[in-house]
Write a protein that holds these residues in place. Structure first.
Motif, short mmCIF file in Angstrom:
data_model
loop_
_atom_site.label_atom_id
_atom_site.label_comp_id
_atom_site.label_asym_id
_atom_site.label_seq_id
_atom_site.Cartn_x
_atom_site.Cartn_y
_atom_site.Cartn_z
N GLY A 138 -6.34 11.44 1.53
CA GLY A 138 -5.28 11.24 0.54
C GLY A 138 -4.42 10.06 0.94
N SER A 139 -3.51 10.31 1.92
CA SER A 139 -2.68 9.21 2.41
C SER A 139 -3.52 8.18 3.17
N ASP A 140 -4.66 8.62 3.66
CA ASP A 140 -5.54 7.73 4.44
C ASP A 140 -6.86 7.53 3.70
N GLY A 184 -16.06 -0.52 8.96
CA GLY A 184 -14.72 0.09 8.90
C GLY A 184 -14.15 -0.03 7.50
N HIS A 185 -12.95 0.60 7.30
CA HIS A 185 -12.46 0.65 5.92
C HIS A 185 -12.03 -0.70 5.39
N SER A 186 -11.58 -1.62 6.28
CA SER A 186 -11.11 -2.93 5.80
C SER A 186 -12.20 -3.69 5.05
N HIS A 187 -13.43 -3.59 5.55
CA HIS A 187 -14.51 -4.41 4.96
C HIS A 187 -15.76 -3.59 4.64
N GLY A 188 -15.61 -2.27 4.58
CA GLY A 188 -16.81 -1.45 4.36
C GLY A 188 -16.73 -0.56 3.13
N PHE A 240 -11.23 -1.80 -0.32
CA PHE A 240 -9.95 -1.29 0.18
C PHE A 240 -8.81 -2.20 -0.30
N LYS A 241 -9.07 -3.50 -0.27
CA LYS A 241 -8.02 -4.43 -0.74
C LYS A 241 -7.85 -4.32 -2.25
N VAL A 242 -8.95 -4.06 -2.97
CA VAL A 242 -8.83 -3.85 -4.42
C VAL A 242 -7.87 -2.68 -4.67
N LEU A 247 -2.48 -0.62 -6.18
CA LEU A 247 -1.35 0.28 -5.96
C LEU A 247 -0.04 -0.48 -5.77
N ASP A 248 -0.13 -1.69 -5.19
CA ASP A 248 1.08 -2.51 -5.04
C ASP A 248 1.74 -2.77 -6.39
N ARG A 249 0.97 -2.76 -7.44
CA ARG A 249 1.52 -3.02 -8.79
C ARG A 249 1.73 -1.74 -9.59
N SER A 250 0.76 -0.82 -9.48
CA SER A 250 0.82 0.39 -10.33
C SER A 250 1.95 1.33 -9.92
N ARG A 251 2.41 1.24 -8.68
CA ARG A 251 3.50 2.13 -8.24
C ARG A 251 4.77 1.90 -9.07
N LEU A 252 4.88 0.74 -9.68
CA LEU A 252 6.02 0.50 -10.57
C LEU A 252 5.97 1.44 -11.77
N GLU A 372 0.25 8.26 -6.15
CA GLU A 372 0.14 6.81 -5.88
C GLU A 372 0.80 6.44 -4.54
N GLY A 373 0.63 7.37 -3.59
CA GLY A 373 1.19 7.20 -2.25
C GLY A 373 2.45 8.02 -2.12
N THR A 374 2.44 8.97 -1.16
CA THR A 374 3.63 9.80 -0.94
C THR A 374 4.80 8.89 -0.57
N ALA A 383 8.51 -0.52 5.74
CA ALA A 383 8.85 -0.80 7.14
C ALA A 383 7.93 -1.85 7.75
N ARG A 384 6.66 -1.85 7.31
CA ARG A 384 5.71 -2.83 7.85
C ARG A 384 6.13 -4.27 7.54
N THR A 385 6.87 -4.45 6.43
CA THR A 385 7.29 -5.82 6.06
C THR A 385 8.50 -6.25 6.88
N1 COS Z 1 -2.69 -5.81 -0.11
C1 COS Z 1 -3.80 -6.46 0.34
N2 COS Z 1 -4.45 -6.11 1.47
C2 COS Z 1 -3.95 -5.06 2.15
C3 COS Z 1 -2.82 -4.35 1.75
C4 COS Z 1 -2.18 -4.77 0.57
N3 COS Z 1 -1.09 -4.16 0.10
N4 COS Z 1 -2.55 -3.37 2.63
C5 COS Z 1 -3.50 -3.46 3.58
N5 COS Z 1 -4.35 -4.49 3.28
C6 COS Z 1 -5.50 -4.95 4.04
C7 COS Z 1 -5.11 -5.34 5.45
O1 COS Z 1 -4.71 -6.70 5.50
C8 COS Z 1 -6.40 -5.10 6.21
O2 COS Z 1 -7.30 -6.17 6.00
P1 COS Z 1 -7.93 -7.03 7.24
O3 COS Z 1 -8.57 -6.02 8.15
O4 COS Z 1 -8.88 -7.97 6.60
O5 COS Z 1 -6.76 -7.70 7.89
C9 COS Z 1 -6.97 -3.88 5.51
O6 COS Z 1 -6.41 -3.86 4.20
C10 COS Z 1 -6.68 -2.58 6.20
O7 COS Z 1 -5.28 -2.52 6.38
P2 COS Z 1 -4.61 -1.46 7.33
O8 COS Z 1 -5.44 -1.29 8.58
O9 COS Z 1 -3.18 -1.85 7.46
O10 COS Z 1 -4.74 -0.15 6.48
P3 COS Z 1 -4.35 1.33 6.87
O11 COS Z 1 -5.57 2.16 6.90
O12 COS Z 1 -3.45 1.34 8.06
O13 COS Z 1 -3.56 1.83 5.56
C11 COS Z 1 -1.76 2.27 4.10
C12 COS Z 1 -2.44 1.33 5.10
C13 COS Z 1 -1.13 3.48 4.73
C14 COS Z 1 -0.69 1.38 3.49
C15 COS Z 1 -2.78 2.72 3.02
O14 COS Z 1 -3.72 3.59 3.57
C16 COS Z 1 -2.12 3.40 1.83
O15 COS Z 1 -1.56 2.73 0.96
N6 COS Z 1 -2.22 4.75 1.75
C17 COS Z 1 -1.76 5.49 0.59
C18 COS Z 1 -2.85 5.56 -0.41
C19 COS Z 1 -2.35 6.00 -1.74
O16 COS Z 1 -1.41 5.45 -2.29
N7 COS Z 1 -3.03 7.00 -2.30
C20 COS Z 1 -2.77 7.46 -3.60
C21 COS Z 1 -4.00 7.31 -4.38
S1 COS Z 1 -3.78 7.05 -6.05
S2 COS Z 1 -3.00 8.69 -6.74
#
Ligand code: COS
Length: 387
Positions: A138-140, A184-188, A240-242, A247-252, A372-374, A383-385
């Motif tokens: 969920g969160s992960d 891994g999740h970043s590119h898999g 994962f980036k998609v 979510l960066d936009r839809s959370r609004l 859309e993220g707790t 905090a990451r920013t």
């Molecule tokens: N935009 C673009 N890329 C992003 C990003 C963002 N907002 N956040 C992370 N990334 C990229 C990172 O740059 C990283 O890429 P590289 O390995 O190429 O550098 C990759 O994604 C993985 O990032 P990271 O290791 O920081 O990810 P984490 O597993 O630590 O997760 C959080 C980060 C906690 C922010 C993420 O898991 C999250 O948003 N969780 C909540 C999910 C959610 O909202 N669920 C609800 C579902 S819809 S109801």
């Protein structure tokens, strides 16, 4: 130091958008509000209101004009979400999912996918869904188990998703699946469009929920579902980036929904306090009630400012849009919980019963701190920013 002119440019609302807000406000009051109690009680998806939103071109708000949309941007979209959520949070979610389920395609999809899917969503013919979360992820979401493998030129998807809104209603799902576990999740992880009529797709279990009961939520299953390579959204391995950029936009949208619930509860409590008499006078003549109403109104106004700033940042493509979106969602959803609890208190015994709408608003508000993220995840994103 930020100058006055720079501050004045944080956002602006063109007069035609204010007119549109008025029209949506009236539509919400006259056509959506009267259905809210029944939707909550029966927990049935309001197909009639979805048709209404389509007829009124409200479902076109998330889209650019080249894809059949209004081209009016994120701020106008979320102004509409607020107006609808003031009277019915379940109906507001229809518009939010229009955005959430199509953003991956808008941001990363091929021209072919955009032309095939977006105009059909804009007209209301098709509905999307966004399928990221799983029972153990969920969160992960990086820990997801759903996977896809290549076979004879196609992709074959297996797995089960959880808490998916629009389940059984959606015509297609944007599904995230592991395509390369080693990477891994970043590119898999890869994002796929899966149409609901593909063999192997099934709707699965639907949840019984505390709030937003008119929105079907549950566990779609993908059992050897075969999709062609054209259905990949963005690059293979970059799913994962998609998801994150979506979510960066839809959370609004969640912020706007939370704000709508909060403002709806505030307006109702203020009107009630004018009418309700105790000790021989209206209860809004008591400071105990005035202070509650003042705090409720202030929290709504503050949430709206953060929401509008976040929307303007998305519309401009500012680099800190994700931070503002997270802050708007965090603040507005916490405000919605505080405000709806207080609204119930202002109404007293009447607030606790179903003849009055504020107990529904309280129940509807809770999910905005979760989906859309707790809010704990939003704090982490913010905090990451700051490091
Ligand atoms: N935009 C673009 N890329 C992003 C990003 C963002 N907002 N956040 C992370 N990334 C990229 C990172 O740059 C990283 O890429 P590289 O390995 O190429 O550098 C990759 O994604 C993985 O990032 P990271 O290791 O920081 O990810 P984490 O597993 O630590 O997760 C959080 C980060 C906690 C922010 C993420 O898991 C999250 O948003 N969780 C909540 C999910 C959610 O909202 N669920 C609800 C579902 S819809 S109801």
């Amino acid at each position: 130091m930020v100058g006055v002119s720079a501050l004045a440019e944080i956002y602006s609302i063109p007069p035609e958008h204010l007119e549109l807000r008025e029209a949506i406000r009236q539509l919400a009051r006259e056509r959506i509000a009267p259905r809210a109690v029944e939707i909550d009680e029966t927990a049935e998806y309001p197909w009639d209101l979805r048709r209404l939103l389509a007829e009124q071109d409200i479902l076109r708000l998330p889209f650019d004009s080249e894809h059949g949309g209004t081209g009016t941007g994120t701020l106008m979209l979320n102004i509409a979400v607020e107006e609808i959520a003031k009277v019915c949070a379940s109906t507001a979610l229809i518009l939010m999912i229009q955005e959430l389920g199509t953003l991956p395609i808008k941001l990363f999809g091929s021209d072919q996918l955009k032309h095939r899917l977006l105009p059909r969503c804009a007209s209301g013919e098709w509905s999307p869904a966004f399928a990221l979360s799983e029972a153990e992820a969920g969160s992960d979401p990086g820990g997801m188990l759903t996977h896809a493998r290549q076979d004879d030129g196609d992709w074959v998807i297996d797995g089960t998703k959880s808490w998916i809104t629009n389940l059984g209603v959606a015509d297609f799902y944007v599904v995230f699946a592991v395509t390369d576990r080693e990477a891994g999740h970043s590119h898999g992880i890869t994002a796929f469009v899966v149409e609901a009529d593909r063999p192997g797709f099934s709707v699965g279990k639907l949840e019984h929920k505390l709030g937003i009961r008119g929105a079907p939520t549950g566990q779609p299953s993908f059992d050897g579902v075969r999709v062609p390579p054209e259905n990949v959204v963005g690059e293979v391995g970059e799913g994962f980036k998609v998801a994150m950029e979506t979510l960066d936009r839809s959370r609004l949208g969640v912020a706007a929904q939370a704000l709508g619930i909060a403002q709806g509860a505030t307006d109702y409590a203020a009107a009630y306090a004018r009418e309700r008499r105790q000790f021989g006078r209206s209860i809004n003549s008591f400071q105990a009630i005035q202070f509650k109403l003042a705090d409720m109104e202030t929290q709504c106004a503050a949430a709206r400012e953060l929401l509008y700033q976040g929307c303007a940042k998305v519309d401009r493509g500012d680099p800190d849009l994700g931070k503002y979106s997270a802050m708007a969602k965090l603040f507005a959803s916490d405000a919605a919980m505080r405000v709806t609890v207080e609204a119930v208190q202002v109404l007293g015994g009447y607030g606790y019963v179903k003849e009055y709408p504020v107990e529904r608003m309280l129940r509807d508000a809770k999910i905005t701190q979760i989906y859309e993220g707790t809010n704990e995840i939003q704090r982490l994103v913010i905090a990451r920013t700051m490091r």
